[in-house]
Each structure stands twice: as structure tokens, then as C-alpha cells.
Design an enzyme around this catalytic site. Structure first.
Site, PDB file in Angstrom:
ATOM      1  N   ASP A  22      -0.166 -25.201  15.768  1.00  0.00           N
ATOM      2  CA  ASP A  22       0.045 -23.766  15.876  1.00  0.00           C
ATOM      3  C   ASP A  22       0.152 -23.321  17.332  1.00  0.00           C
ATOM      4  O   ASP A  22       0.901 -22.396  17.668  1.00  0.00           O
ATOM      5  CB  ASP A  22      -1.104 -23.032  15.180  1.00  0.00           C
ATOM      6  CG  ASP A  22      -0.672 -21.697  14.582  1.00  0.00           C
ATOM      7  OD1 ASP A  22       0.482 -21.308  14.770  1.00  0.00           O
ATOM      8  OD2 ASP A  22      -1.503 -21.057  13.912  1.00  0.00           O
ATOM      9  N   SER A  74       3.648 -21.468  11.726  1.00  0.00           N
ATOM     10  CA  SER A  74       4.609 -20.908  10.766  1.00  0.00           C
ATOM     11  C   SER A  74       5.140 -19.569  11.243  1.00  0.00           C
ATOM     12  O   SER A  74       4.360 -18.659  11.529  1.00  0.00           O
ATOM     13  CB  SER A  74       3.938 -20.721   9.401  1.00  0.00           C
ATOM     14  OG  SER A  74       2.679 -20.073   9.546  1.00  0.00           O
ATOM     15  N   THR A  82       3.417 -21.311  18.758  1.00  0.00           N
ATOM     16  CA  THR A  82       3.252 -19.944  19.246  1.00  0.00           C
ATOM     17  C   THR A  82       3.471 -19.841  20.750  1.00  0.00           C
ATOM     18  O   THR A  82       3.910 -18.807  21.255  1.00  0.00           O
ATOM     19  CB  THR A  82       1.844 -19.433  18.888  1.00  0.00           C
ATOM     20  OG1 THR A  82       1.582 -19.717  17.509  1.00  0.00           O
ATOM     21  CG2 THR A  82       1.732 -17.941  19.106  1.00  0.00           C
ATOM     22  N   LYS A 141      -5.089 -19.623  19.824  1.00  0.00           N
ATOM     23  CA  LYS A 141      -3.694 -19.942  20.182  1.00  0.00           C
ATOM     24  C   LYS A 141      -2.900 -18.688  20.487  1.00  0.00           C
ATOM     25  O   LYS A 141      -1.975 -18.708  21.303  1.00  0.00           O
ATOM     26  CB  LYS A 141      -3.046 -20.772  19.074  1.00  0.00           C
ATOM     27  CG  LYS A 141      -2.952 -20.095  17.707  1.00  0.00           C
ATOM     28  CD  LYS A 141      -1.650 -19.337  17.503  1.00  0.00           C
ATOM     29  CE  LYS A 141      -1.612 -18.658  16.149  1.00  0.00           C
ATOM     30  NZ  LYS A 141      -0.336 -17.956  15.915  1.00  0.00           N
ATOM     31  N   SER A 155       7.752 -15.958  18.633  1.00  0.00           N
ATOM     32  CA  SER A 155       6.343 -15.656  18.825  1.00  0.00           C
ATOM     33  C   SER A 155       6.141 -14.288  19.455  1.00  0.00           C
ATOM     34  O   SER A 155       6.587 -14.023  20.573  1.00  0.00           O
ATOM     35  CB  SER A 155       5.685 -16.723  19.709  1.00  0.00           C
ATOM     36  OG  SER A 155       4.402 -16.321  20.129  1.00  0.00           O
ATOM     37  N   ARG A 156       5.438 -13.402  18.752  1.00  0.00           N
ATOM     38  CA  ARG A 156       5.177 -12.063  19.289  1.00  0.00           C
ATOM     39  C   ARG A 156       4.202 -12.117  20.464  1.00  0.00           C
ATOM     40  O   ARG A 156       4.340 -11.358  21.424  1.00  0.00           O
ATOM     41  CB  ARG A 156       4.627 -11.159  18.177  1.00  0.00           C
ATOM     42  CG  ARG A 156       5.617 -10.917  17.060  1.00  0.00           C
ATOM     43  CD  ARG A 156       5.149  -9.821  16.142  1.00  0.00           C
ATOM     44  NE  ARG A 156       3.966 -10.175  15.390  1.00  0.00           N
ATOM     45  CZ  ARG A 156       3.979 -10.759  14.197  1.00  0.00           C
ATOM     46  NH1 ARG A 156       5.130 -11.080  13.642  1.00  0.00           N
ATOM     47  NH2 ARG A 156       2.857 -11.015  13.554  1.00  0.00           N
ATOM     48  N   ARG A 193       0.828  -1.201   0.000  1.00  0.00           N
ATOM     49  CA  ARG A 193       0.000   0.000   0.000  1.00  0.00           C
ATOM     50  C   ARG A 193       0.872   1.265   0.000  1.00  0.00           C
ATOM     51  O   ARG A 193       0.536   2.275  -0.603  1.00  0.00           O
ATOM     52  CB  ARG A 193      -0.904  -0.004   1.235  1.00  0.00           C
ATOM     53  CG  ARG A 193      -1.890   1.147   1.295  1.00  0.00           C
ATOM     54  CD  ARG A 193      -2.659   1.125   2.598  1.00  0.00           C
ATOM     55  NE  ARG A 193      -3.372  -0.128   2.803  1.00  0.00           N
ATOM     56  CZ  ARG A 193      -4.587  -0.377   2.313  1.00  0.00           C
ATOM     57  NH1 ARG A 193      -5.203   0.542   1.588  1.00  0.00           N
ATOM     58  NH2 ARG A 193      -5.167  -1.537   2.552  1.00  0.00           N
ATOM     59  N   GLU A 248      -1.640 -10.281  17.453  1.00  0.00           N
ATOM     60  CA  GLU A 248      -3.095 -10.392  17.313  1.00  0.00           C
ATOM     61  C   GLU A 248      -3.785 -10.845  18.600  1.00  0.00           C
ATOM     62  O   GLU A 248      -4.938 -10.518  18.838  1.00  0.00           O
ATOM     63  CB  GLU A 248      -3.454 -11.348  16.169  1.00  0.00           C
ATOM     64  CG  GLU A 248      -3.120 -10.819  14.780  1.00  0.00           C
ATOM     65  CD  GLU A 248      -4.118  -9.793  14.257  1.00  0.00           C
ATOM     66  OE1 GLU A 248      -4.961  -9.317  15.049  1.00  0.00           O
ATOM     67  OE2 GLU A 248      -4.047  -9.463  13.067  1.00  0.00           O
ATOM     68  N   TYR A 272      10.225  -5.261   7.378  1.00  0.00           N
ATOM     69  CA  TYR A 272       9.522  -6.314   8.098  1.00  0.00           C
ATOM     70  C   TYR A 272      10.184  -7.691   8.019  1.00  0.00           C
ATOM     71  O   TYR A 272       9.906  -8.552   8.860  1.00  0.00           O
ATOM     72  CB  TYR A 272       8.087  -6.445   7.559  1.00  0.00           C
ATOM     73  CG  TYR A 272       7.200  -5.279   7.902  1.00  0.00           C
ATOM     74  CD1 TYR A 272       6.846  -5.014   9.222  1.00  0.00           C
ATOM     75  CD2 TYR A 272       6.741  -4.430   6.919  1.00  0.00           C
ATOM     76  CE1 TYR A 272       6.035  -3.937   9.548  1.00  0.00           C
ATOM     77  CE2 TYR A 272       5.922  -3.342   7.227  1.00  0.00           C
ATOM     78  CZ  TYR A 272       5.576  -3.102   8.536  1.00  0.00           C
ATOM     79  OH  TYR A 272       4.783  -2.034   8.854  1.00  0.00           O
TER      80      TYR A 272
END
Length: 339
Positions: A250, A144, A254, A197, A260-261, A34, A287, A51
Site C-alpha cells: 500500500d 487499491s 500510494t 502510508k 493517490s490523493r 445516506r 486521510e 464519485y
């Protein structure tokens, strides 16, 4: 196959790099950004230094920031469109693409945040049903990390959709020597797993940050899987989905992986950082922070008990301190394991 990835975040970029580097597949892959300045910078550097630094683009990967039109240009030529935006932007993207006749899939995991008080947000497939019911759509999910996919390290994903043509397109686009893609009709179960998760990973990050030990982490992962399954079944998912890649797979990744954030958020909260400080330090979207409240809202509405997720929400909202959240979970009355 002509593949267009809309969104040049880490995960969209990683998939574009992987598909374009798939020798023998002869895919034409375009990564759309974008931000025009970002696109120009990526084209010049031949990598996404913002990123996903350190992962050069294959020579055939194209970069674009051209204006999008459902009737012309990139979208009109595409055989498959991948939406790499965060969950917050999914509704707008799907509404814009609603008249297309090619398969569309999103990568985001979680629940859309509702703007109406007391109204729970929706998962991706529910958003699609609301704003683009005629679209042949689905989700690509599973355990992933973007860096490993971009490096070509072995990974397995799930292509979930009620439309066979979408599942088949995703397998054809991404299944290759380093990336296995399994088809699954149970999009409800796959999306529940992907959303819940992230919330549970915050809990396990808290556990690790407080140095509670491996026993505690194993208990959280296992009981978290039970929570995830209960919610999924109440929403109409199949039980076996939660023992697969988008459920157990997953969750394990995670909840235990250093990349893992969401797990990192839990660790930072355990160290005494505020939620804002923890999120700002990441530089990426976590998220689980935005989905936790909606997960609990959906569970309460269905009469589903999710004590770990409830504890995470109380922690994120500042109603419980890290040690108090653990004490609340450990102080619950005894239960049969099947409950």
C-alpha cells in the site's frame, strides 16, 4: 451472500460494483447512500457520476437510501456489512451497528481525530473496541485505487480481523477472478500500515513536486517503511505484516501512483498552494492530512522516532515550508540503518 455497502463514495462503490459483477458468485449486493438525491441519481444513471464516473453498475447491483434499522430491512437481511464511510464517521456507524450478529468491516484507513487536546485519536479496531466490543468486526485494506477495482483490473487486498468468521466472510464476498483477498489476523499491523502510508505519501508527493529525483523518492519510501514498522511493533503488530500488501504494497502504491490523493496533496504544497487550497482541489478526502498529527502523537507517546512523519506534520501546520522540510530531514545526524 447478501452484501450491504454503507456509503456511496468511490471506494465503497468500486467494491460494490466488483462484487456484483463477479460472475458465478451470485451475490446480492446493495449500495446504500445516506443522500437520497444521490441514490436516486445513481439508480437513474446506473453509475456513481459524483464519485466514480465512467463505471456502469452491473444489472444486479441494487441502490438504496432506505432508513437503516439494526432490526429490520437491509441490515437484518445482510450476511455481511461493509462500512464505506470516512474515518470521521466510523465511530457513529459502529455504535449504530453494535447489536448486529453478522460480520462488519470498514474500508477507511487512518486515525480518528481526537476532540480532546493532547489525546491521540484511535485506529478503526480501537474505535470498535470502545463503542461496539461485541461486534464481529474487521477491516478490508491493501493497495487499491477505486477506479482500477471498478474496472476489474487485477488487485490484491487483505481481510484483517481477530475473528475468523469475519476474515472468511470477506474472502467469500470479494475474492474472485480480478480481486484476490488474503486473510490476516494482525489487524493492528494492517491498520497501522493503512494509516501511516497516507502520511508518507504526502512526503513523497512533496519530493516529486520539488523534482528531487527518483533517488530521493526511493529513500523516502524505504525509510518511511522503517518508521511504519517501528510504530506498528510498538503497538503490538507483527513485523512481517509490514512487508505485505497492507504495508509495503500500500505504501508503494500510494507514494508513487498518480491516482493517490495524499501524494497529490504533497505535490500541490510543493507548488505553493496552501493546505486548504490543496485539499479543496481534490474533491475527495485525503486521510493523511487528518491522520498525520495523530500518527506523530502516538509515536511520541511510545518513544518511537518518526522524522518523516514529524516533517509532514510541521509542513501541514505551516511551521515549515516545503524546501525547509526537506532540509530538516537531510540535516539529521547520521544513524545506523537498523535504527
Amino acid at each position: 451472500m447478501k452484501i450491504v455497502v454503507l456509503g456511496a463514495g468511490a471506494w465503497g462503490t468500486a467494491l460494490a460494483v466488483n462484487a456484483a459483477g463477479h460472475a458465478g458468485a451470485c451475490h446480492e449486493v446493495t449500495l446504500w447512500a445516506r443522500d437520497a438525491a444521490q441514490a436516486v441519481q445513481m439508480q437513474a444513471a446506473r453509475e456513481n457520476t459524483r464519485y466514480l464516473p465512467g463505471h456502469p453498475f452491473p444489472p444486479v447491483l441494487q441502490v438504496s437510501h432506505e432508513p437503516l434499522s439494526p432490526d429490520a430491512g437491509l441490515l437484518a437481511r445482510a450476511d455481511l456489512i461493509i462500512i464505506g464511510s470516512p474515518m470521521a464517521a466510523l465511530r457513529g456507524m459502529l455504535a449504530y451497528l453494535r447489536t448486529l450478529h453478522v460480520p462488519v468491516a470498514w474500508l477507511c484507513k487512518g486515525f480518528e481525530s481526537s476532540q480532546e487536546p493532547g489525546v491521540a485519536g484511535l485506529m478503526g479496531h480501537e474505535v470498535a473496541a470502545a463503542v461496539a466490543p461485541q461486534l464481529r468486526a474487521g477491516v478490508l485494506s491493501g493497495p487499491s485505487f477505486a477506479q482500477e477495482v471498478a474496472r476489474g483490473q487485477p488487485t490484491a487486498l487483505v481481510a484483517a480481523s481477530e475473528h475468523a468468521s469475519v476474515r472468511e466472510a470477506l474472502v467469500a464476498a470479494f475474492h474472485g477472478p480480478t480481486l484476490r483477498v488474503y486473510a490476516n489476523e494482525d489487524i493492528v499491523g494492517v491498520e497501522v500500515g493503512g494509516a501511516v502510508k497516507n502520511v508518507l505519501a504526502i512526503a513523497t508527493g512533496l519530493c516529486d513536486g520539488l523534482a528531487l529525483g527518483l533517488n530521493a523518492r526511493a529513500a523516502l519510501v524505504t525509510r518511511g517503511l522503517a518508521e511504519m514498522t517501528r510504530l506498528g511493533l510498538a503497538l503490538g503488530a507483527r513485523a512481517d505484516t509490514f512487508m505485505g500488501l497492507s504495508g509495503l504494497g500500500d505504501l508503494v502504491l500510494t507514494a508513487t501512483g498518480d491516482l493517490s490523493r495524499n501524494r497529490k496533496v504533497g505535490q500541490l504544497l510543493a507548488q505553493g498552494l496552501s493546505l486548504r487550497q490543496a485539499v479543496d482541489s481534490l474533491g475527495h478526502v485525503a486521510e493523511g492530512v487528518y491522520s498525520a498529527r495523530t500518527v506523530v502523537q502516538r509515536a511520541r507517546a511510545l518513544g518511537v522516532e518518526m522524522p518523516i512523519s514529524e516533517g509532514v506534520v510541521a509542513l501541514l501546520e505551516g511551521r515549515l515550508k516545503p524546501a525547509e522540510a526537506v532540509a530538516t530531514l537531510m540535516g539529521r545526524d547520521p544513524k545506523d540503518e537498523a535504527l
